[in-house]
Write a protein that holds these residues in place. Structure first.
Motif, PDB file in Angstrom:
ATOM      1  N   LEU A 260       4.695  -2.468  -6.823  1.00  0.00           N
ATOM      2  CA  LEU A 260       5.834  -2.605  -5.933  1.00  0.00           C
ATOM      3  C   LEU A 260       5.411  -2.335  -4.491  1.00  0.00           C
ATOM      4  O   LEU A 260       4.656  -1.399  -4.220  1.00  0.00           O
ATOM      5  N   HIS A 261       5.919  -3.168  -3.583  1.00  0.00           N
ATOM      6  CA  HIS A 261       5.691  -2.974  -2.157  1.00  0.00           C
ATOM      7  C   HIS A 261       7.054  -3.019  -1.487  1.00  0.00           C
ATOM      8  O   HIS A 261       7.537  -4.086  -1.092  1.00  0.00           O
ATOM      9  N   PRO A 262       7.734  -1.858  -1.375  1.00  0.00           N
ATOM     10  CA  PRO A 262       9.127  -1.832  -0.909  1.00  0.00           C
ATOM     11  C   PRO A 262       9.401  -2.566   0.402  1.00  0.00           C
ATOM     12  O   PRO A 262      10.477  -3.163   0.537  1.00  0.00           O
ATOM     13  N   PRO A 263       8.486  -2.578   1.411  1.00  0.00           N
ATOM     14  CA  PRO A 263       8.802  -3.351   2.620  1.00  0.00           C
ATOM     15  C   PRO A 263       8.935  -4.852   2.376  1.00  0.00           C
ATOM     16  O   PRO A 263       9.431  -5.573   3.231  1.00  0.00           O
ATOM     17  N   SER A 264       8.428  -5.327   1.234  1.00  0.00           N
ATOM     18  CA  SER A 264       8.540  -6.728   0.774  1.00  0.00           C
ATOM     19  C   SER A 264       7.840  -7.745   1.671  1.00  0.00           C
ATOM     20  O   SER A 264       8.031  -8.935   1.513  1.00  0.00           O
ATOM     21  N   GLY A 265       7.035  -7.272   2.607  1.00  0.00           N
ATOM     22  CA  GLY A 265       6.294  -8.188   3.454  1.00  0.00           C
ATOM     23  C   GLY A 265       5.213  -7.448   4.216  1.00  0.00           C
ATOM     24  O   GLY A 265       5.257  -6.221   4.360  1.00  0.00           O
ATOM     25  N   ILE A 266       4.216  -8.200   4.694  1.00  0.00           N
ATOM     26  CA  ILE A 266       3.102  -7.637   5.443  1.00  0.00           C
ATOM     27  C   ILE A 266       3.193  -8.169   6.866  1.00  0.00           C
ATOM     28  O   ILE A 266       3.091  -9.375   7.102  1.00  0.00           O
ATOM     29  N   ALA A 267       3.388  -7.266   7.816  1.00  0.00           N
ATOM     30  CA  ALA A 267       3.512  -7.645   9.222  1.00  0.00           C
ATOM     31  C   ALA A 267       2.190  -7.396   9.942  1.00  0.00           C
ATOM     32  O   ALA A 267       1.256  -6.811   9.382  1.00  0.00           O
ATOM     33  N   GLY A 268       2.115  -7.848  11.191  1.00  0.00           N
ATOM     34  CA  GLY A 268       0.902  -7.669  11.962  1.00  0.00           C
ATOM     35  C   GLY A 268       0.516  -6.202  12.071  1.00  0.00           C
ATOM     36  O   GLY A 268       1.345  -5.355  12.404  1.00  0.00           O
ATOM     37  N   GLY A 269      -0.730  -5.890  11.774  1.00  0.00           N
ATOM     38  CA  GLY A 269      -1.220  -4.529  11.815  1.00  0.00           C
ATOM     39  C   GLY A 269      -1.183  -3.794  10.494  1.00  0.00           C
ATOM     40  O   GLY A 269      -1.793  -2.730  10.350  1.00  0.00           O
TER      41      GLY A 269
END
Length: 280
Positions: free
Chosen positions: A50-59
């Motif tokens: 599980l990756h609760p933020p549901s997305g990978i942003a810059g950095g």
């Protein structure tokens, strides 16, 4: 905006009565598994990352380290796609290491990576196998949103996928792709398809007739194309590879699931029981 630096470590061991247990679990930041599940039997342990933020942003930088010890069998999946968002001048990365010991088994079955506009993404997957290990896994990448007429006009992606056997490099697939790269359109490259995927399966060498049947069954038309190859190794082992191009991630994923259903009994010597998440 805060950058996420997350790490997840999982180890699976064979315990009492041949039950595979999640023997080690450590996480830092927003990467975790809730609990070990046994929908097939006690020998096969399922875990969903599980990756609760549901997305990978810059950095953002995510690190996943999984080890399956001798005689254990782990099945790892994700409940949803991994979305890579706008870089905002900062590169993002996900590093995955999968270690499978002798007589251990692993199904690595994540959902697709979706690379959105202006993303600067790096995906690095390192697979370290010992002779006698058995594994089936895949990686799916979708460039941009297929809901728009033109897919992924800005951004860049670095992909690095390598597999070692007994600490010696057996197969590597690496490259750097930016949105305007001619490789995206040429027929020797992606042929204007927005979705690409690779399935790998390591274990007992498949019979020539089986390889031929798989090759002949694969699609080759305007919306979905695939090809199969097998790399023989010592001790009657082999690495089987399927490369796929498609217009829609759902069709690509459905093809990979079909291939997994065919290959799992042959490679892992385990019946192919569909994962419940696939039905949602």
């Amino acid at each position: 905006m805060q950058n996420w630096l997350a790490r997840l470590e999982l180890e699976f061991k064979s315990g009492y009565a041949d039950k595979t247990v999640l023997s080690h679990k450590k996480h830092e930041g927003p990467l975790l598994v809730q609990k070990a599940l046994y929908p097939e039997n006690t020998h096969t342990c399922h875990a969903s990352i599980l990756h609760p933020p549901s997305g990978i942003a810059g950095g953002d930088h995510l690190t996943i380290d999984i080890q399956v010890h001798a005689h254990a069998h782990a099945v790892i999946n994700t409940p949803g796609a991994t979305r890579w968002y706008k870089a905002n001048g900062k590169a993002s990365a996900q590093y995955v290491t999968l270690k499978v010991q002798e007589n251990a088994k692993l199904d690595w079955l994540p959902q697709e990576n979706i690379i959105f506009e202006d993303a600067d993404a790096t995906t690095q997957t390192t697979i370290a196998l010992q002779s006698g290990a058995r594994m089936i896994g895949w990686e799916i990448v979708q460039l941009g949103s297929v809901c728009t007429n033109e897919h992924w006009q800005r951004g860049q992606l670095t992909m690095d996928l390598r597999l070692t056997l007994d600490d010696r490099l057996l197969w590597v697939d690496t490259g750097h792709l930016y949105a305007g790269h001619p490789l995206r359109l040429c027929q020797s490259g992606m042929g204007a398809f927005p979705v690409t995927a690779t399935l790998w399966a390591f274990g007992p060498k498949l019979a020539d007739l089986t390889c031929e049947e798989i090759s002949l069954s694969l699609p080759w038309h305007d919306s979905l194309r695939a090809g199969f190859t097998q790399i023989p190794r010592a001790n009657n082992q082999a690495l089987s590879l399927v490369r796929v191009l498609g217009k829609h991630a759902q069709e690509v994923r459905a093809l990979l699931i079909e291939l997994w259903s065919q290959l799992r009994p042959l490679i892992l010597n385990v019946a192919a029981t569909p994962i419940r998440l696939w039905a949602t």
